[in-house]
Design an enzyme around this catalytic site. Structure first.
Site, mmCIF file in Angstrom:
data_model
loop_
_atom_site.group_PDB
_atom_site.id
_atom_site.type_symbol
_atom_site.label_atom_id
_atom_site.label_comp_id
_atom_site.label_asym_id
_atom_site.label_seq_id
_atom_site.Cartn_x
_atom_site.Cartn_y
_atom_site.Cartn_z
ATOM 1 N N GLU A 110 46.750 24.089 -0.302
ATOM 2 C CA GLU A 110 45.303 23.806 -0.128
ATOM 3 C C GLU A 110 44.566 24.739 0.942
ATOM 4 O OE1 GLU A 110 43.914 20.070 -0.834
ATOM 5 O OE2 GLU A 110 45.845 19.183 -1.700
ATOM 6 N N GLY A 111 44.859 25.761 0.897
ATOM 7 C CA GLY A 111 44.254 26.765 1.926
ATOM 8 C C GLY A 111 45.290 27.080 3.139
ATOM 9 N N GLN B 70 59.616 16.150 33.307
ATOM 10 C CA GLN B 70 58.054 16.530 33.027
ATOM 11 C C GLN B 70 58.096 17.676 31.984
ATOM 12 O OE1 GLN B 70 56.595 18.321 36.956
ATOM 13 N NE2 GLN B 70 55.714 16.538 37.420
ATOM 14 N N THR C 290 46.071 27.197 -8.936
ATOM 15 C CA THR C 290 46.837 28.340 -8.782
ATOM 16 C C THR C 290 47.695 28.780 -9.515
ATOM 17 O OG1 THR C 290 47.176 27.249 -6.283
ATOM 18 C CG2 THR C 290 48.779 28.776 -6.818
ATOM 19 N N GLY D 35 45.144 22.298 -11.690
ATOM 20 C CA GLY D 35 45.609 23.446 -11.918
ATOM 21 C C GLY D 35 44.824 24.498 -11.608
HETATM 22 N N1 CAA Z 1 32.077 23.265 -2.304
HETATM 23 C C1 CAA Z 1 31.148 24.107 -3.268
HETATM 24 N N2 CAA Z 1 30.807 25.479 -3.416
HETATM 25 C C2 CAA Z 1 31.505 26.090 -2.605
HETATM 26 C C3 CAA Z 1 32.407 25.685 -1.585
HETATM 27 C C4 CAA Z 1 32.573 24.349 -1.527
HETATM 28 N N3 CAA Z 1 33.384 23.933 -0.519
HETATM 29 N N4 CAA Z 1 32.961 26.833 -0.862
HETATM 30 C C5 CAA Z 1 32.194 27.905 -1.581
HETATM 31 N N5 CAA Z 1 31.470 27.320 -2.396
HETATM 32 C C6 CAA Z 1 30.531 28.189 -3.250
HETATM 33 C C7 CAA Z 1 29.667 29.159 -2.373
HETATM 34 O O1 CAA Z 1 28.428 28.685 -1.876
HETATM 35 C C8 CAA Z 1 29.401 30.299 -3.204
HETATM 36 O O2 CAA Z 1 28.273 30.092 -4.006
HETATM 37 P P1 CAA Z 1 27.168 31.149 -4.470
HETATM 38 O O3 CAA Z 1 28.017 32.273 -5.084
HETATM 39 O O4 CAA Z 1 26.196 30.485 -5.053
HETATM 40 O O5 CAA Z 1 26.931 31.712 -3.084
HETATM 41 C C9 CAA Z 1 30.823 30.567 -4.215
HETATM 42 O O6 CAA Z 1 31.115 29.396 -4.136
HETATM 43 C C10 CAA Z 1 31.729 31.338 -3.858
HETATM 44 O O7 CAA Z 1 32.080 31.297 -2.322
HETATM 45 P P2 CAA Z 1 32.856 32.138 -1.294
HETATM 46 O O8 CAA Z 1 31.867 33.389 -1.186
HETATM 47 O O9 CAA Z 1 33.201 31.355 0.080
HETATM 48 O O10 CAA Z 1 34.163 32.409 -2.177
HETATM 49 P P3 CAA Z 1 35.305 33.388 -1.699
HETATM 50 O O11 CAA Z 1 35.730 34.298 -2.856
HETATM 51 O O12 CAA Z 1 35.094 34.319 -0.158
HETATM 52 O O13 CAA Z 1 36.581 32.479 -1.586
HETATM 53 C C11 CAA Z 1 38.017 31.036 0.171
HETATM 54 C C12 CAA Z 1 36.600 31.601 -0.180
HETATM 55 C C13 CAA Z 1 37.705 30.076 1.302
HETATM 56 C C14 CAA Z 1 38.911 32.231 0.365
HETATM 57 C C15 CAA Z 1 38.580 30.205 -1.313
HETATM 58 O O14 CAA Z 1 38.975 31.089 -2.287
HETATM 59 C C16 CAA Z 1 39.490 29.387 -0.875
HETATM 60 O O15 CAA Z 1 39.320 28.370 -0.044
HETATM 61 N N6 CAA Z 1 40.880 29.926 -1.053
HETATM 62 C C17 CAA Z 1 41.991 28.895 -0.813
HETATM 63 C C18 CAA Z 1 42.410 28.391 -2.138
HETATM 64 C C19 CAA Z 1 43.355 27.044 -1.814
HETATM 65 O O16 CAA Z 1 42.970 26.379 -1.205
HETATM 66 N N7 CAA Z 1 44.269 27.004 -2.936
HETATM 67 C C20 CAA Z 1 44.926 25.827 -2.970
HETATM 68 C C21 CAA Z 1 45.172 25.215 -4.391
HETATM 69 S S1 CAA Z 1 45.408 23.829 -4.537
HETATM 70 C C22 CAA Z 1 46.959 23.222 -4.293
HETATM 71 O O17 CAA Z 1 47.607 23.825 -3.340
HETATM 72 C C23 CAA Z 1 47.337 22.249 -5.236
HETATM 73 C C24 CAA Z 1 48.588 21.407 -5.110
HETATM 74 O O18 CAA Z 1 48.766 20.858 -5.963
HETATM 75 C C25 CAA Z 1 49.030 21.138 -3.510
#
Ligand code: CAA
Length: 411
Positions: free
Chosen positions: A363-364, A279, A126, A124
Protein backbone atom coordinates in the site's frame (compact mmCIF):
# COMPACT_ATOMS: atom_id res chain seq x y z
CA UNK A 1 -11.74 19.29 19.36
CA UNK A 2 -12.95 15.94 20.68
CA UNK A 3 -10.47 13.30 21.87
CA UNK A 4 -12.86 10.75 23.36
CA UNK A 5 -14.73 7.92 21.71
CA UNK A 6 -18.52 8.06 21.88
CA UNK A 7 -20.50 5.32 23.62
CA UNK A 8 -21.08 3.38 20.40
CA UNK A 9 -17.39 3.47 19.46
CA UNK A 10 -16.34 2.40 22.97
CA UNK A 11 -18.71 -0.55 22.82
CA UNK A 12 -17.41 -1.55 19.40
CA UNK A 13 -13.81 -1.28 20.63
CA UNK A 14 -14.51 -3.48 23.65
CA UNK A 15 -16.39 -6.07 21.59
CA UNK A 16 -13.67 -6.37 18.94
CA UNK A 17 -10.86 -6.42 21.50
CA UNK A 18 -12.63 -9.29 23.31
CA UNK A 19 -13.09 -11.07 19.99
CA UNK A 20 -9.39 -10.59 19.18
CA UNK A 21 -8.33 -11.99 22.56
CA UNK A 22 -10.75 -14.90 22.84
CA UNK A 23 -11.27 -15.97 19.24
CA UNK A 24 -8.64 -14.59 16.87
CA UNK A 25 -5.40 -15.05 18.81
CA UNK A 26 -5.94 -18.72 19.75
CA UNK A 27 -7.03 -19.54 16.19
CA UNK A 28 -4.13 -17.68 14.58
CA UNK A 29 -1.66 -19.54 16.78
CA UNK A 30 -2.88 -22.74 15.14
CA UNK A 31 -3.31 -21.49 11.56
CA UNK A 32 -0.27 -19.24 11.19
CA UNK A 33 2.46 -21.89 11.44
CA UNK A 34 0.54 -23.93 8.85
CA UNK A 35 0.19 -20.90 6.50
CA UNK A 36 -3.59 -21.34 6.52
CA UNK A 37 -6.20 -18.68 5.95
CA UNK A 38 -8.52 -18.66 8.97
CA UNK A 39 -11.77 -19.24 7.06
CA UNK A 40 -13.65 -19.84 10.32
CA UNK A 41 -13.26 -16.18 11.31
CA UNK A 42 -15.11 -14.82 8.28
CA UNK A 43 -18.67 -15.79 9.36
CA UNK A 44 -17.90 -14.51 12.86
CA UNK A 45 -16.62 -11.20 11.52
CA UNK A 46 -19.67 -10.99 9.27
CA UNK A 47 -22.02 -11.68 12.17
CA UNK A 48 -20.40 -8.82 14.11
CA UNK A 49 -20.83 -6.49 11.13
CA UNK A 50 -17.08 -5.99 10.75
CA UNK A 51 -17.02 -6.78 7.03
CA UNK A 52 -19.18 -3.73 6.39
CA UNK A 53 -18.30 -1.75 9.48
CA UNK A 54 -18.49 1.79 8.03
CA UNK A 55 -20.96 1.04 5.22
CA UNK A 56 -24.55 2.27 5.65
CA UNK A 57 -27.12 -0.27 6.83
CA UNK A 58 -29.05 0.12 3.55
CA UNK A 59 -26.05 -1.38 1.76
CA UNK A 60 -25.74 -4.29 4.16
CA UNK A 61 -23.23 -2.56 6.46
CA UNK A 62 -23.17 -2.00 10.20
CA UNK A 63 -23.64 1.78 9.89
CA UNK A 64 -20.67 2.83 12.01
CA UNK A 65 -18.61 5.90 11.15
CA UNK A 66 -15.10 6.02 9.64
CA UNK A 67 -13.42 6.44 13.06
CA UNK A 68 -14.83 2.99 13.82
CA UNK A 69 -12.94 1.50 10.87
CA UNK A 70 -9.74 2.65 12.61
CA UNK A 71 -10.87 1.28 15.97
CA UNK A 72 -11.62 -2.15 14.46
CA UNK A 73 -8.35 -2.18 12.50
CA UNK A 74 -6.30 -1.56 15.65
CA UNK A 75 -8.21 -4.15 17.67
CA UNK A 76 -7.79 -6.84 14.98
CA UNK A 77 -4.11 -6.26 14.28
CA UNK A 78 -3.30 -6.49 17.99
CA UNK A 79 -3.98 -10.21 17.42
CA UNK A 80 -2.62 -10.64 13.89
CA UNK A 81 -1.99 -8.56 10.77
CA UNK A 82 -3.65 -11.12 8.51
CA UNK A 83 -7.10 -10.45 9.95
CA UNK A 84 -6.70 -6.69 9.71
CA UNK A 85 -5.46 -7.16 6.13
CA UNK A 86 -8.74 -8.88 5.28
CA UNK A 87 -10.60 -5.84 6.60
CA UNK A 88 -8.35 -3.27 4.89
CA UNK A 89 -8.67 -5.00 1.54
CA UNK A 90 -12.29 -6.14 1.64
CA UNK A 91 -13.70 -2.93 3.15
CA UNK A 92 -11.01 -0.30 2.45
CA UNK A 93 -9.84 -1.25 -1.02
CA UNK A 94 -13.09 -2.63 -2.37
CA UNK A 95 -16.41 -1.98 -0.58
CA UNK A 96 -15.69 1.66 0.18
CA UNK A 97 -14.83 2.17 -3.50
CA UNK A 98 -18.17 0.68 -4.54
CA UNK A 99 -19.87 2.97 -2.03
CA UNK A 100 -17.95 6.01 -3.28
CA UNK A 101 -17.92 5.40 -7.03
CA UNK A 102 -20.52 2.68 -7.74
CA UNK A 103 -23.89 2.98 -9.43
CA UNK A 104 -26.95 2.04 -7.38
CA UNK A 105 -27.15 -1.22 -9.34
CA UNK A 106 -23.50 -2.07 -8.56
CA UNK A 107 -24.09 -1.27 -4.90
CA UNK A 108 -27.10 -3.54 -4.69
CA UNK A 109 -25.43 -6.37 -6.61
CA UNK A 110 -21.92 -6.29 -5.13
CA UNK A 111 -21.72 -4.01 -2.10
CA UNK A 112 -24.66 -5.49 -0.18
CA UNK A 113 -23.38 -9.11 -0.14
CA UNK A 114 -19.84 -7.88 0.57
CA UNK A 115 -20.95 -5.77 3.53
CA UNK A 116 -22.92 -8.69 4.90
CA UNK A 117 -19.87 -10.92 4.53
CA UNK A 118 -21.57 -13.30 2.10
CA UNK A 119 -18.93 -12.47 -0.51
CA UNK A 120 -15.28 -11.53 -0.01
CA UNK A 121 -13.66 -8.91 -2.22
CA UNK A 122 -10.13 -7.94 -3.16
CA UNK A 123 -8.20 -5.35 -5.17
CA UNK A 124 -6.15 -6.11 -8.28
CA UNK A 125 -3.74 -3.27 -8.99
CA UNK A 126 -0.17 -4.56 -8.60
CA UNK A 127 1.39 -6.53 -11.45
CA UNK A 128 4.61 -8.52 -11.79
CA UNK A 129 6.37 -5.48 -13.35
CA UNK A 130 4.34 -2.69 -11.74
CA UNK A 131 4.12 -1.87 -8.04
CA UNK A 132 4.88 1.71 -7.01
CA UNK A 133 4.48 3.17 -10.50
CA UNK A 134 0.78 2.45 -10.93
CA UNK A 135 0.50 4.27 -14.26
CA UNK A 136 2.83 1.67 -15.79
CA UNK A 137 0.44 -1.24 -15.39
CA UNK A 138 0.07 -3.47 -18.44
CA UNK A 139 -3.29 -5.24 -18.09
CA UNK A 140 -5.57 -4.31 -20.98
CA UNK A 141 -9.31 -3.86 -21.37
CA UNK A 142 -10.69 -3.75 -24.92
CA UNK A 143 -14.26 -2.61 -25.42
CA UNK A 144 -16.55 -4.26 -27.96
CA UNK A 145 -20.07 -2.85 -27.73
CA UNK A 146 -21.41 -3.43 -24.25
CA UNK A 147 -18.60 -5.72 -23.20
CA UNK A 148 -14.93 -5.32 -22.22
CA UNK A 149 -12.36 -8.08 -22.70
CA UNK A 150 -9.70 -7.99 -19.97
CA UNK A 151 -6.28 -9.63 -20.16
CA UNK A 152 -3.35 -9.40 -17.80
CA UNK A 153 -1.77 -10.59 -14.60
CA UNK A 154 -1.99 -9.25 -11.06
CA UNK A 155 0.28 -10.33 -8.26
CA UNK A 156 0.81 -9.82 -4.51
CA UNK A 157 -2.96 -9.63 -4.21
CA UNK A 158 -4.32 -10.13 -0.71
CA UNK A 159 -7.28 -12.57 -0.76
CA UNK A 160 -6.68 -13.46 -4.44
CA UNK A 161 -7.38 -17.13 -3.90
CA UNK A 162 -10.33 -16.69 -1.51
CA UNK A 163 -12.20 -13.62 -2.78
CA UNK A 164 -15.40 -13.82 -4.82
CA UNK A 165 -15.17 -10.32 -6.32
CA UNK A 166 -12.09 -8.54 -7.71
CA UNK A 167 -11.70 -4.84 -8.42
CA UNK A 168 -9.38 -4.95 -11.43
CA UNK A 169 -7.49 -2.03 -12.94
CA UNK A 170 -6.62 -2.24 -16.64
CA UNK A 171 -5.66 0.07 -19.48
CA UNK A 172 -8.46 1.11 -21.80
CA UNK A 173 -6.10 3.54 -23.57
CA UNK A 174 -2.48 2.49 -23.80
CA UNK A 175 -1.25 5.94 -24.81
CA UNK A 176 -2.91 8.00 -22.05
CA UNK A 177 -0.68 7.18 -19.03
CA UNK A 178 -2.57 7.31 -15.75
CA UNK A 179 -5.64 8.69 -17.58
CA UNK A 180 -5.85 5.51 -19.66
CA UNK A 181 -6.67 3.24 -16.70
CA UNK A 182 -10.21 2.04 -15.91
CA UNK A 183 -11.64 -0.01 -13.04
CA UNK A 184 -13.77 -3.15 -13.39
CA UNK A 185 -15.74 -5.37 -11.04
CA UNK A 186 -14.87 -8.95 -11.95
CA UNK A 187 -16.46 -12.07 -10.50
CA UNK A 188 -14.44 -15.21 -9.81
CA UNK A 189 -16.57 -17.28 -12.18
CA UNK A 190 -16.26 -14.93 -15.16
CA UNK A 191 -14.61 -16.63 -18.15
CA UNK A 192 -10.79 -16.77 -18.24
CA UNK A 193 -10.24 -15.95 -14.53
CA UNK A 194 -7.56 -17.95 -12.74
CA UNK A 195 -6.07 -17.40 -9.29
CA UNK A 196 -3.36 -18.95 -7.17
CA UNK A 197 -1.54 -18.52 -3.88
CA UNK A 198 2.02 -17.21 -3.55
CA UNK A 199 4.31 -19.23 -1.32
CA UNK A 200 7.42 -18.23 0.59
CA UNK A 201 6.44 -14.98 2.33
CA UNK A 202 8.34 -13.57 5.31
CA UNK A 203 5.14 -12.89 7.24
CA UNK A 204 1.33 -12.69 7.24
CA UNK A 205 1.26 -16.45 6.93
CA UNK A 206 -2.43 -16.59 7.91
CA UNK A 207 -3.36 -14.22 5.11
CA UNK A 208 -3.94 -15.32 1.55
CA UNK A 209 -1.59 -13.58 -0.88
CA UNK A 210 -1.82 -14.60 -4.50
CA UNK A 211 -2.07 -13.84 -8.16
CA UNK A 212 -4.95 -13.32 -10.58
CA UNK A 213 -4.74 -14.05 -14.29
CA UNK A 214 -7.30 -12.76 -16.76
CA UNK A 215 -7.38 -14.27 -20.20
CA UNK A 216 -9.78 -12.40 -22.45
CA UNK A 217 -12.20 -12.17 -19.52
CA UNK A 218 -15.59 -10.89 -20.62
CA UNK A 219 -16.78 -8.10 -18.33
CA UNK A 220 -20.11 -6.37 -18.96
CA UNK A 221 -20.03 -2.61 -19.45
CA UNK A 222 -22.24 -2.19 -16.38
CA UNK A 223 -19.37 -3.64 -14.30
CA UNK A 224 -17.05 -0.75 -15.10
CA UNK A 225 -16.61 1.27 -11.91
CA UNK A 226 -16.61 4.99 -12.65
CA UNK A 227 -15.95 6.47 -16.05
CA UNK A 228 -13.48 5.15 -18.59
CA UNK A 229 -10.06 6.62 -17.69
CA UNK A 230 -11.00 7.26 -14.06
CA UNK A 231 -9.29 4.09 -12.79
CA UNK A 232 -6.11 5.73 -11.49
CA UNK A 233 -8.05 8.16 -9.31
CA UNK A 234 -10.33 5.38 -8.12
CA UNK A 235 -7.30 3.25 -7.20
CA UNK A 236 -5.74 6.15 -5.29
CA UNK A 237 -8.99 6.87 -3.46
CA UNK A 238 -9.20 3.18 -2.49
CA UNK A 239 -5.66 3.46 -1.13
CA UNK A 240 -6.67 6.54 0.90
CA UNK A 241 -9.14 4.29 2.69
CA UNK A 242 -7.08 1.14 3.05
CA UNK A 243 -3.90 2.96 4.11
CA UNK A 244 -5.93 4.42 6.97
CA UNK A 245 -6.84 0.89 8.07
CA UNK A 246 -3.19 -0.20 7.71
CA UNK A 247 -2.00 2.78 9.78
CA UNK A 248 -4.60 2.25 12.50
CA UNK A 249 -3.88 -1.48 12.51
CA UNK A 250 -0.17 -0.84 13.03
CA UNK A 251 -1.08 0.74 16.36
CA UNK A 252 -2.47 -2.64 17.41
CA UNK A 253 1.03 -4.08 17.01
CA UNK A 254 2.57 -1.20 18.96
CA UNK A 255 0.02 -1.67 21.77
CA UNK A 256 0.70 -5.42 21.89
CA UNK A 257 4.47 -4.84 22.00
CA UNK A 258 4.24 -2.11 24.63
CA UNK A 259 1.97 -4.14 26.93
CA UNK A 260 4.13 -7.27 26.56
CA UNK A 261 7.31 -5.28 27.18
CA UNK A 262 5.94 -3.51 30.26
CA UNK A 263 4.78 -6.82 31.75
CA UNK A 264 8.09 -8.51 31.02
CA UNK A 265 10.24 -5.59 32.17
CA UNK A 266 8.39 -5.51 35.48
CA UNK A 267 8.88 -9.23 36.15
CA UNK A 268 12.30 -10.02 34.73
CA UNK A 269 15.25 -9.04 36.89
CA UNK A 270 18.91 -8.55 36.03
CA UNK A 271 21.70 -7.13 38.19
CA UNK A 272 19.40 -7.24 41.22
CA UNK A 273 16.47 -5.21 39.86
CA UNK A 274 13.59 -5.45 37.37
CA UNK A 275 14.91 -4.69 33.88
CA UNK A 276 12.29 -1.89 33.66
CA UNK A 277 14.54 0.05 36.01
CA UNK A 278 17.45 0.01 33.56
CA UNK A 279 17.49 3.20 31.53
CA UNK A 280 18.31 1.57 28.20
CA UNK A 281 15.21 -0.62 28.53
CA UNK A 282 13.20 2.44 29.57
CA UNK A 283 14.34 4.19 26.40
CA UNK A 284 12.86 1.41 24.24
CA UNK A 285 9.61 1.45 26.22
CA UNK A 286 9.38 5.25 26.06
CA UNK A 287 9.76 5.12 22.27
CA UNK A 288 6.87 2.63 21.99
CA UNK A 289 4.66 4.75 24.26
CA UNK A 290 5.46 7.82 22.17
CA UNK A 291 4.72 6.14 18.85
CA UNK A 292 1.45 4.73 20.19
CA UNK A 293 0.26 8.21 21.11
CA UNK A 294 1.52 9.96 17.97
CA UNK A 295 0.25 7.21 15.64
CA UNK A 296 -3.17 7.15 17.26
CA UNK A 297 -3.48 10.92 17.01
CA UNK A 298 -2.64 10.71 13.30
CA UNK A 299 -5.27 8.05 12.62
CA UNK A 300 -7.88 9.70 14.83
CA UNK A 301 -7.47 12.85 12.75
CA UNK A 302 -7.97 10.88 9.53
CA UNK A 303 -11.14 9.26 10.91
CA UNK A 304 -12.41 12.71 11.83
CA UNK A 305 -11.54 14.16 8.40
CA UNK A 306 -13.33 11.26 6.68
CA UNK A 307 -16.38 11.77 8.88
CA UNK A 308 -16.46 15.41 7.75
CA UNK A 309 -16.07 14.41 4.10
CA UNK A 310 -12.70 16.20 3.88
CA UNK A 311 -10.01 14.81 1.57
CA UNK A 312 -7.21 13.22 3.65
CA UNK A 313 -4.63 11.92 1.17
CA UNK A 314 -1.79 13.86 2.83
CA UNK A 315 -2.67 12.71 6.35
CA UNK A 316 -3.29 9.10 5.31
CA UNK A 317 0.05 8.88 3.53
CA UNK A 318 1.80 10.43 6.57
CA UNK A 319 0.13 8.00 8.98
CA UNK A 320 0.76 4.95 6.80
CA UNK A 321 4.44 5.83 6.64
CA UNK A 322 4.87 6.75 10.34
CA UNK A 323 2.68 4.07 11.90
CA UNK A 324 3.95 1.08 9.95
CA UNK A 325 7.57 2.05 10.61
CA UNK A 326 6.65 2.52 14.29
CA UNK A 327 5.11 -0.97 14.43
CA UNK A 328 8.20 -2.54 12.88
CA UNK A 329 10.47 -0.72 15.38
CA UNK A 330 8.20 -1.61 18.30
CA UNK A 331 8.24 -5.30 17.37
CA UNK A 332 12.02 -5.26 17.03
CA UNK A 333 12.50 -3.37 20.33
CA UNK A 334 10.04 -5.62 22.17
CA UNK A 335 12.04 -8.65 21.04
CA UNK A 336 15.21 -6.94 22.29
CA UNK A 337 13.61 -6.36 25.70
CA UNK A 338 12.49 -10.00 25.90
CA UNK A 339 15.92 -11.25 24.83
CA UNK A 340 15.97 -14.90 23.76
CA UNK A 341 12.30 -15.30 24.78
CA UNK A 342 11.36 -12.58 22.31
CA UNK A 343 13.25 -14.40 19.59
CA UNK A 344 11.14 -17.52 20.22
CA UNK A 345 7.53 -17.96 19.12
CA UNK A 346 6.36 -17.96 22.75
CA UNK A 347 5.38 -14.29 23.05
CA UNK A 348 4.08 -13.69 19.52
CA UNK A 349 6.58 -10.87 19.03
CA UNK A 350 8.54 -12.50 16.21
CA UNK A 351 5.22 -12.93 14.35
CA UNK A 352 4.49 -9.22 14.74
CA UNK A 353 8.02 -8.40 13.52
CA UNK A 354 7.59 -10.53 10.38
CA UNK A 355 4.09 -9.19 9.77
CA UNK A 356 4.93 -5.54 10.36
CA UNK A 357 7.67 -5.58 7.70
CA UNK A 358 4.99 -6.31 5.09
CA UNK A 359 3.05 -3.18 5.97
CA UNK A 360 6.14 -1.03 5.44
CA UNK A 361 6.09 -2.26 1.83
CA UNK A 362 2.50 -2.80 0.71
CA UNK A 363 0.00 0.00 0.00
CA UNK A 364 2.83 2.36 -0.87
CA UNK A 365 6.37 1.80 0.43
CA UNK A 366 7.76 4.20 3.03
CA UNK A 367 9.82 5.69 0.21
CA UNK A 368 6.69 6.45 -1.87
CA UNK A 369 5.14 8.17 1.15
CA UNK A 370 8.29 10.18 1.85
CA UNK A 371 8.29 11.43 -1.75
CA UNK A 372 4.57 12.22 -1.43
CA UNK A 373 5.14 14.19 1.80
CA UNK A 374 8.03 16.11 0.28
CA UNK A 375 5.85 16.97 -2.72
CA UNK A 376 3.09 18.31 -0.46
CA UNK A 377 5.58 20.31 1.64
CA UNK A 378 7.24 21.79 -1.47
CA UNK A 379 3.91 22.65 -3.05
CA UNK A 380 4.48 20.27 -6.00
CA UNK A 381 1.39 18.24 -5.09
CA UNK A 382 -2.00 19.86 -4.63
CA UNK A 383 -5.14 17.72 -4.27
CA UNK A 384 -7.99 18.47 -6.65
CA UNK A 385 -11.65 17.69 -5.94
CA UNK A 386 -12.89 14.36 -7.33
CA UNK A 387 -16.04 13.69 -9.33
CA UNK A 388 -17.12 11.36 -6.49
CA UNK A 389 -15.77 12.21 -3.05
CA UNK A 390 -16.17 9.76 -0.17
CA UNK A 391 -19.43 10.99 1.41
CA UNK A 392 -19.27 12.62 4.84
CA UNK A 393 -20.65 10.44 7.64
CA UNK A 394 -24.27 11.15 8.48
CA UNK A 395 -25.53 8.91 11.31
CA UNK A 396 -29.15 9.23 10.28
CA UNK A 397 -28.46 8.17 6.69
CA UNK A 398 -25.93 5.46 7.65
CA UNK A 399 -28.23 3.82 10.20
CA UNK A 400 -31.53 4.23 8.37
CA UNK A 401 -33.02 0.77 7.79
CA UNK A 402 -35.53 1.75 5.08
CA UNK A 403 -34.24 2.27 1.57
CA UNK A 404 -34.85 5.92 0.70
CA UNK A 405 -34.72 7.76 -2.60
CA UNK A 406 -31.12 7.80 -3.77
CA UNK A 407 -29.45 10.97 -2.44
CA UNK A 408 -27.87 13.28 -4.99
CA UNK A 409 -24.52 13.54 -3.19
CA UNK A 410 -23.82 9.92 -4.11
CA UNK A 411 -22.94 9.26 -7.74
N1 CAA B 1 -7.21 10.34 -4.79
C1 CAA B 1 -7.71 10.74 -5.97
N2 CAA B 1 -6.96 11.18 -7.00
C2 CAA B 1 -5.63 11.17 -6.82
C3 CAA B 1 -5.03 10.74 -5.64
C4 CAA B 1 -5.88 10.33 -4.58
N3 CAA B 1 -5.37 9.92 -3.41
N4 CAA B 1 -3.70 10.82 -5.76
C5 CAA B 1 -3.45 11.30 -6.99
N5 CAA B 1 -4.63 11.51 -7.62
C6 CAA B 1 -4.81 12.09 -8.97
C7 CAA B 1 -4.00 13.37 -9.09
O1 CAA B 1 -4.75 14.47 -8.64
C8 CAA B 1 -3.71 13.43 -10.56
O2 CAA B 1 -4.86 13.95 -11.19
P1 CAA B 1 -4.72 14.95 -12.49
O3 CAA B 1 -4.00 14.12 -13.52
O4 CAA B 1 -6.13 15.27 -12.84
O5 CAA B 1 -3.89 16.10 -12.05
C9 CAA B 1 -3.57 11.98 -10.97
O6 CAA B 1 -4.27 11.23 -9.97
C10 CAA B 1 -2.14 11.52 -11.05
O7 CAA B 1 -1.57 11.70 -9.77
P2 CAA B 1 0.01 11.75 -9.55
O8 CAA B 1 0.60 12.77 -10.49
O9 CAA B 1 0.25 11.91 -8.11
O10 CAA B 1 0.48 10.29 -10.04
P3 CAA B 1 1.90 9.62 -10.03
O11 CAA B 1 1.99 8.79 -11.26
O12 CAA B 1 2.96 10.62 -9.73
O13 CAA B 1 1.80 8.53 -8.84
C11 CAA B 1 2.13 7.74 -6.62
C12 CAA B 1 1.73 8.87 -7.56
C13 CAA B 1 2.01 8.34 -5.24
C14 CAA B 1 3.57 7.26 -6.83
C15 CAA B 1 1.17 6.56 -6.81
O14 CAA B 1 1.40 5.91 -8.01
C16 CAA B 1 1.27 5.57 -5.66
O15 CAA B 1 0.64 5.77 -4.62
N6 CAA B 1 2.01 4.46 -5.80
C17 CAA B 1 2.00 3.38 -4.82
C18 CAA B 1 1.02 2.33 -5.25
C19 CAA B 1 0.58 1.44 -4.13
O16 CAA B 1 0.33 1.87 -3.01
N7 CAA B 1 0.42 0.16 -4.46
C20 CAA B 1 -0.06 -0.77 -3.51
C21 CAA B 1 -1.01 -1.68 -4.19
S1 CAA B 1 -2.30 -2.27 -3.24
C22 CAA B 1 -1.73 -3.46 -2.30
O17 CAA B 1 -0.65 -3.48 -1.82
C23 CAA B 1 -2.82 -4.46 -2.17
C24 CAA B 1 -2.81 -5.54 -1.29
O18 CAA B 1 -3.54 -6.48 -1.58
C25 CAA B 1 -2.06 -5.52 0.00
Amino acid sequence: MEFTLNEEQQMLQKTVRDFATKEILPLIKRHEPRHEFPHALIPQMAEMGLLGVCIPVRYGGAGFDYISLGIVSEALEWADSSVRETLAVHVGLNSMALFQWGTEKQKQKYLVPQSQGEKLACFGLTEPDTGSDVAGLKSKAKREGDVYFLSGEKTWITLADVADHFLIFAKTDLSAGNKGISAFIVERDFSGVQTGTLEGKLGVWASNTGWIRLDNTEVPLENRLGEEGEGFKIAMSCLDNARYSVAAGAMGIVRYCLDASVAYATERTTFGKPIGQHQLVQQLIAKMAQSLMVGRLLTAKIGWLKNQGIRNTLETSMAKWYNTEAAFSAASDAIQIHGAYGYSTEYGLERHLRNSKGAVIYEGTSQIHQVTQAQYALGYRIDKPLRCELPAYDAEYWQEEVSLAFPTFLC
